[in-house]
Design a protein around this motif. Sequence first.
Motif, PDB file in Angstrom:
ATOM      1  N   UNK A  30      -6.656   4.735   3.764  1.00 42.53           N
ATOM      2  CA  UNK A  30      -6.932   3.427   3.164  1.00 42.53           C
ATOM      3  C   UNK A  30      -5.722   2.918   2.400  1.00 42.53           C
ATOM      4  N   UNK A  31      -5.041   3.832   1.694  1.00 41.47           N
ATOM      5  CA  UNK A  31      -3.843   3.425   0.957  1.00 41.47           C
ATOM      6  C   UNK A  31      -2.777   2.920   1.925  1.00 41.47           C
ATOM      7  N   UNK A  32      -2.561   3.678   2.990  1.00 39.97           N
ATOM      8  CA  UNK A  32      -1.573   3.271   3.989  1.00 39.97           C
ATOM      9  C   UNK A  32      -1.882   1.872   4.498  1.00 39.97           C
ATOM     10  N   UNK A  33      -3.160   1.643   4.814  1.00 34.27           N
ATOM     11  CA  UNK A  33      -3.544   0.339   5.360  1.00 34.27           C
ATOM     12  C   UNK A  33      -3.269  -0.770   4.368  1.00 34.27           C
ATOM     13  N   UNK A  34      -3.687  -0.555   3.127  1.00 32.48           N
ATOM     14  CA  UNK A  34      -3.519  -1.622   2.124  1.00 32.48           C
ATOM     15  C   UNK A  34      -2.048  -1.942   1.953  1.00 32.48           C
ATOM     16  N   UNK A  35      -1.223  -0.899   1.859  1.00 36.37           N
ATOM     17  CA  UNK A  35       0.214  -1.146   1.637  1.00 36.37           C
ATOM     18  C   UNK A  35       0.816  -1.895   2.816  1.00 36.37           C
ATOM     19  N   UNK A  36       0.538  -1.413   4.032  1.00 35.72           N
ATOM     20  CA  UNK A  36       1.201  -1.989   5.204  1.00 35.72           C
ATOM     21  C   UNK A  36       0.719  -3.406   5.471  1.00 35.72           C
ATOM     22  N   UNK A  37      -0.596  -3.561   5.598  1.00 37.27           N
ATOM     23  CA  UNK A  37      -1.123  -4.885   5.924  1.00 37.27           C
ATOM     24  C   UNK A  37      -0.885  -5.833   4.758  1.00 37.27           C
ATOM     25  N   UNK A  38      -1.110  -5.317   3.540  1.00 37.70           N
ATOM     26  CA  UNK A  38      -0.957  -6.171   2.364  1.00 37.70           C
ATOM     27  C   UNK A  38       0.449  -6.725   2.243  1.00 37.70           C
ATOM     28  N   UNK A  39       1.461  -5.879   2.435  1.00 43.14           N
ATOM     29  CA  UNK A  39       2.832  -6.358   2.238  1.00 43.14           C
ATOM     30  C   UNK A  39       3.185  -7.448   3.246  1.00 43.14           C
ATOM     31  N   UNK A  43       3.824 -11.390   2.529  1.00 45.46           N
ATOM     32  CA  UNK A  43       5.057 -12.038   2.976  1.00 45.46           C
ATOM     33  C   UNK A  43       4.721 -13.314   3.741  1.00 45.46           C
ATOM     34  N   UNK A  44       3.686 -13.246   4.562  1.00 42.31           N
ATOM     35  CA  UNK A  44       3.284 -14.435   5.319  1.00 42.31           C
ATOM     36  C   UNK A  44       2.885 -15.567   4.367  1.00 42.31           C
ATOM     37  N   UNK A  45       2.112 -15.211   3.339  1.00 40.24           N
ATOM     38  CA  UNK A  45       1.699 -16.233   2.373  1.00 40.24           C
ATOM     39  C   UNK A  45       2.918 -16.871   1.719  1.00 40.24           C
ATOM     40  N   UNK A  46       3.901 -16.057   1.353  1.00 36.55           N
ATOM     41  CA  UNK A  46       5.096 -16.607   0.711  1.00 36.55           C
ATOM     42  C   UNK A  46       5.896 -17.478   1.680  1.00 36.55           C
ATOM     43  N   UNK A  47       5.931 -17.067   2.944  1.00 35.96           N
ATOM     44  CA  UNK A  47       6.647 -17.891   3.925  1.00 35.96           C
ATOM     45  C   UNK A  47       5.981 -19.252   4.033  1.00 35.96           C
ATOM     46  N   UNK A  98       3.438 -14.027  10.541  1.00 35.53           N
ATOM     47  CA  UNK A  98       2.098 -14.414  10.960  1.00 35.53           C
ATOM     48  C   UNK A  98       1.579 -13.488  12.050  1.00 35.53           C
ATOM     49  N   UNK A  99       2.287 -13.470  13.184  1.00 32.10           N
ATOM     50  CA  UNK A  99       1.864 -12.596  14.277  1.00 32.10           C
ATOM     51  C   UNK A  99       1.939 -11.137  13.825  1.00 32.10           C
ATOM     52  N   UNK A 100       2.975 -10.836  13.004  1.00 32.58           N
ATOM     53  CA  UNK A 100       3.143  -9.465  12.525  1.00 32.58           C
ATOM     54  C   UNK A 100       1.934  -8.982  11.748  1.00 32.58           C
ATOM     55  N   UNK A 101       1.396  -9.810  10.837  1.00 29.98           N
ATOM     56  CA  UNK A 101       0.254  -9.291  10.066  1.00 29.98           C
ATOM     57  C   UNK A 101      -0.959  -9.101  10.957  1.00 29.98           C
ATOM     58  N   UNK A 102      -1.140  -9.993  11.937  1.00 25.83           N
ATOM     59  CA  UNK A 102      -2.282  -9.805  12.844  1.00 25.83           C
ATOM     60  C   UNK A 102      -2.157  -8.485  13.600  1.00 25.83           C
ATOM     61  N   UNK A 103      -0.951  -8.210  14.091  1.00 28.75           N
ATOM     62  CA  UNK A 103      -0.793  -7.012  14.919  1.00 28.75           C
ATOM     63  C   UNK A 103      -0.888  -5.743  14.077  1.00 28.75           C
ATOM     64  N   UNK A 104      -0.358  -5.791  12.866  1.00 25.36           N
ATOM     65  CA  UNK A 104      -0.457  -4.602  12.022  1.00 25.36           C
ATOM     66  C   UNK A 104      -1.910  -4.367  11.599  1.00 25.36           C
ATOM     67  N   UNK A 105      -2.619  -5.468  11.383  1.00 27.25           N
ATOM     68  CA  UNK A 105      -4.051  -5.357  11.087  1.00 27.25           C
ATOM     69  C   UNK A 105      -4.769  -4.662  12.246  1.00 27.25           C
ATOM     70  N   UNK A 106      -4.468  -5.113  13.438  1.00 31.05           N
ATOM     71  CA  UNK A 106      -5.053  -4.535  14.658  1.00 31.05           C
ATOM     72  C   UNK A 106      -4.732  -3.051  14.777  1.00 31.05           C
ATOM     73  N   UNK A 107      -3.487  -2.678  14.366  1.00 28.41           N
ATOM     74  CA  UNK A 107      -3.065  -1.283  14.503  1.00 28.41           C
ATOM     75  C   UNK A 107      -3.915  -0.328  13.679  1.00 28.41           C
ATOM     76  N   UNK A 108      -4.482  -0.816  12.567  1.00 31.72           N
ATOM     77  CA  UNK A 108      -5.285   0.070  11.706  1.00 31.72           C
ATOM     78  C   UNK A 108      -6.292   0.835  12.533  1.00 31.72           C
ATOM     79  N   UNK A 109      -6.937   0.082  13.453  1.00 31.19           N
ATOM     80  CA  UNK A 109      -7.960   0.711  14.277  1.00 31.19           C
ATOM     81  C   UNK A 109      -7.335   1.410  15.480  1.00 31.19           C
ATOM     82  N   UNK A 110      -6.335   0.754  16.072  1.00 33.66           N
ATOM     83  CA  UNK A 110      -5.769   1.280  17.319  1.00 33.66           C
ATOM     84  C   UNK A 110      -5.162   2.659  17.103  1.00 33.66           C
TER      85      UNK A 110
END
Lengths: 634, 485
Positions: A30-39, A43-47, A98-110
């Motif tokens: 869970x920590x890994x997921x929060x750090x990776x997807x969150x960061x 970044x997307x929000x700031x962009x 944008x695409x990066x956060x979607x794909x990293x989100x997807x990776x959590x399960x994959x």
Amino acid sequence: MLSVLPWIVLALPLVACIVLMLWPTEPDRRITRVIAVGSVAAAFALVIAIFVDLLGRDAEERTEVTTLWEWAAVGDLEINLALQVDQLSTFMMLIITGVGSLIIFYSMEYMEEDRDYRRYFAEMTFFVFSMLLLVLAANYLFLIVGWAFVGLASYLLIGYYYDRPSAVAASKKAFVVNVIGDVGMVLAAFLLIRDLGTLEYTEVFATAEGGLGDGSTSAEAVGFLLFVGAAAKSAQIPLHTWLPDAMEGPTPVSALIHAATMVTAGVYMVARSNALYELAPYAAGTIAVVGAITLFMAATIATVQDDIKRVLAWSTVSQIGYMMVAAGLGLYGAAMFHMMTHAFFKACLFLSAGIVIHAMLGEQSLDRMGNLRGRLRAAFVGMLVGALAISGIPPFSGFFSKDEILAYALAQGTLGVIVGIVGILGAGLTAFYMFRLVFRAFYGPDPDGGYNPEPHVTTWVMAAPVLILAFLATFAGWIQVPQGWKLVDDWLDPVVGTPDLKPSLGLEAATSLVSVALCVVAIGVAWWLFGHGSERRLAHAKTLARYREVLHQGYYFDWAFEKFLIEPGRQVGAFLRDFMEPAAIQGSIRSTVVATLETARGLSFLQAGLVRLYVFTMIAGLAIVGVIFILVGT
Amino acid sequence: MTHLNVVAATPQIIVAAAGVLAMSMGLFNRYEIRRYGPSAISLAGIVAAFVMIVLLWGDREEAFGGGIRSDRFSLLLSAIFLVSAALVIGLAWRESAAVDRRGEFAGLVMVAVAGMMLVASAGDLIVLFLGIETLSVALYVLCALEVWRERSLESGLKYLITGAVGSSILLYGFALLFGATGTVDLAEIGEQLGGTSFAGEPLVIAAMALIVVGLGFKASAVPFHMWTPDVYEGAPTSITAFMSTATKAAALAAFLRIFQGVLPDLAGDWRVAIAVLAVASIVVGNVAALAQDSLKRMLAYSSIAHAGYLLIGVAAGSVQGAEAVIYYLIVYLAMTMTAFAVVIIREREVENGEMLEAFAGYARARPVLGVAATLAMLSLAGFPPLAGFIGKFLLFSAAVEANMTWLAIVGALGSVVSLGYYLRILGVMWLGTPADGERPARLLAVPAPVMMATGTAAIAIIGLALFADPMIDISRGAAEALLAP
């Protein structure tokens, strides 16, 4: 605000990567997921904040360079660690994060079933950081640094399954080809330093015309050398062979790095260097021609692939060919627009393929698939939308972006007409191979022997990104409509300019009509061949076996490299080892024998013959050096 | 000319004295003194000499009537030798050569450093040659220090015999130079040859050819490299590390001192020959390294290739070129030391620890060392933005600016080829599976001095990249001092 935000955007994934790497034990998932997807999401929000800030400014005041520190100063040449925020880099950042956060989100399960969960996400965030550095760099040196970093990230992730020899070989191949590209870019940078004395974008583009000269040899050399880098990174012929092999990496990696972002960096770089390519018409023409050749050859190869990911990989090579055609002809807006829609629909296709592969426990062969549309609905929707978009069927996004390239190309003189026609033929092939994939995997009967076990149903974690990307792949094209509004072109115009020659309404309509008609026919043929099981397909495969073999071998590029480059290289290495240094082989044997037999003779184990040879070589070398001195002196 | 001005020569004197003292420590009966004495005295001497270098830093001063010069160039190069020696003494903490013969080991390393410092600071040909012989003789013995090991003896003897040939060729060159100009003083030679009258003189041409060959031997440039793999492989590994960093730096210092400092006006004559040596070294070194299975031999060929890269900077014949060479020597010290440190650590653990297969999966078992090795290899290959990349960038761009773009292209292509073997090492270290079992056999605790030396070198690779600017400035100051009147 713009002086700080890009640094934070850049730092977020880097910090995430460092934290994940330095975490003393394998952290809780869970920590890994929060750090990776969150960061990446942050970044997307700031962009988006940067984007909004830029929107609020006049078009001419949207470029902002901030320097963190002066990195190296050599004589007059100053190289700064600086970031450049402008329309082009913001456009790229939106896609990457944008695409990066979607794909990293997807990776959590994959990646849930894989070991080294932490390593995967650390490397992914490192990639996002590197890619952001690549597009944000304000000079060619840090472009090269980002360029090398994404290559490194790609190397690490292709070789993610390090106990698979094929994965290790593929990652090495990718790295070496990419370094060939790096060398091209570095040499181009040397020429820029020599002639312009700077590597900063703003200064290079401002002084290029005076310093290099319009159509001069140096300008052409810089253009060609930069394109070597672009061709290696973006898998253009003949530096394309690494990309299909790169499919050894996990599927989300293929989606993010080898489809949506990294491989399009070459197109970004050409667009960024548009001021240089205006001075180098031959280099620019070469890009268009190479792009056209690549798009056509890759599309034909894609028609015979049986691995679901390799179909998509060749398709990526082909689609980047379209972007290169556009960039080579000076249609930078169109190239970037197609890059954006491609990022959406190709990521959508890959993630859908990922659902299939995940559901079938790693199976990638189309022969083991069939009739999946009822079983994996989300994958089917994603794949169908992606296929319609990439084929250029209106109203899906690919229609708008591809037809803009084709119509504008046809209006750009003889070269444009030739590559444009190749592009239209390629569009037909694209529809054929994509629907071949769709029909073989999702229609027809179950595969021989049925499914064992039955493919398991997707959870929302993997389905949601696919559906979001499918939505974007459907509607994103509407921001740029032929003869209507051109949001992407207008946004990028201050950086890349707009082409002078525009197609007429008639030409645009005719192009669309012809290419759509061709696609519909191709889809029909695909349905006839692949829609009802394997009988018809196998019968035709037999009659076409000879042509299929050429395509299966990828026009023998790999074979030729092996035979004419790698094998001779090995032989030279072996020659040097066997003849230039007898000690390596002889020495060890001889010294053992001599040591046992002739210890009494004291120093005779010295292999006097060898030392004599060494000294002889030195004297011969002295003679050579002497001759050189005499030749130079006279 | 008349007064001694011993102060300007204090670093050399301190180092030589420390060497003699350290050697005599081995005579004491007390175990503690024999064990810690030589290293402690050597390290103290290194620190003292370093302090003197910092104090002397500035414009040129001359000692012993101009025989020894202390300028930014000689001081910076001396600092490189000293750092190299300190790291080697740390790395050799448990190495059999250094344990069994601790007094000789540390003492001879210091003597070699004193010789190198003489080379870098020589004001005339005699001192230059004296320095080269001092360092060579010390190294002949160091190579053969593991007398019970046949390969070590063989290494020392091979180096001695080929080295004698190299030295005599060099001496011939010096003699002819003296014959042509009638003086041994470098400054006066420079003045005499500064005009054009001597440019086509056969005597000068012959002298330059002989000197190129003699120094090319010390730098292990192709075709004078044949001894390198054998000697490097046979010598104790810490000595190999010392030779491939400090000795190479000394040879390059002599190249720069003579060609760049004394004969800049004849650059048209000598640059082509040096460029040819550079190309040959890059090609042969990189290609032959591909076929090696022993890490020591691979690094030996890699050091031949690096001699080639460095000679590119000499061939450029400009202040920029000299600056790039000096900066790259510093970087090269850091990355090569790190690479050899990993070999040294592994050698202590298993037999045949220098062979590639001994490293299968080693980085996974020892991540910190793995990261250090990765940094070193990538930097050696010139991967951006590591220090090795900056150094190569400076070297190659100096060649481009000197209108020798083809040299830069050869160098860049050579770096691509070099990736083949550096990546192979990394591949085995991170991804390989050991022949027997999951983890590599026998992991021993690393002694603190070894760990410290390794860590320092590895951190320097990053530090030199992050803070490239001050280091480049210092290198530029040293390069300019070469030509200062």
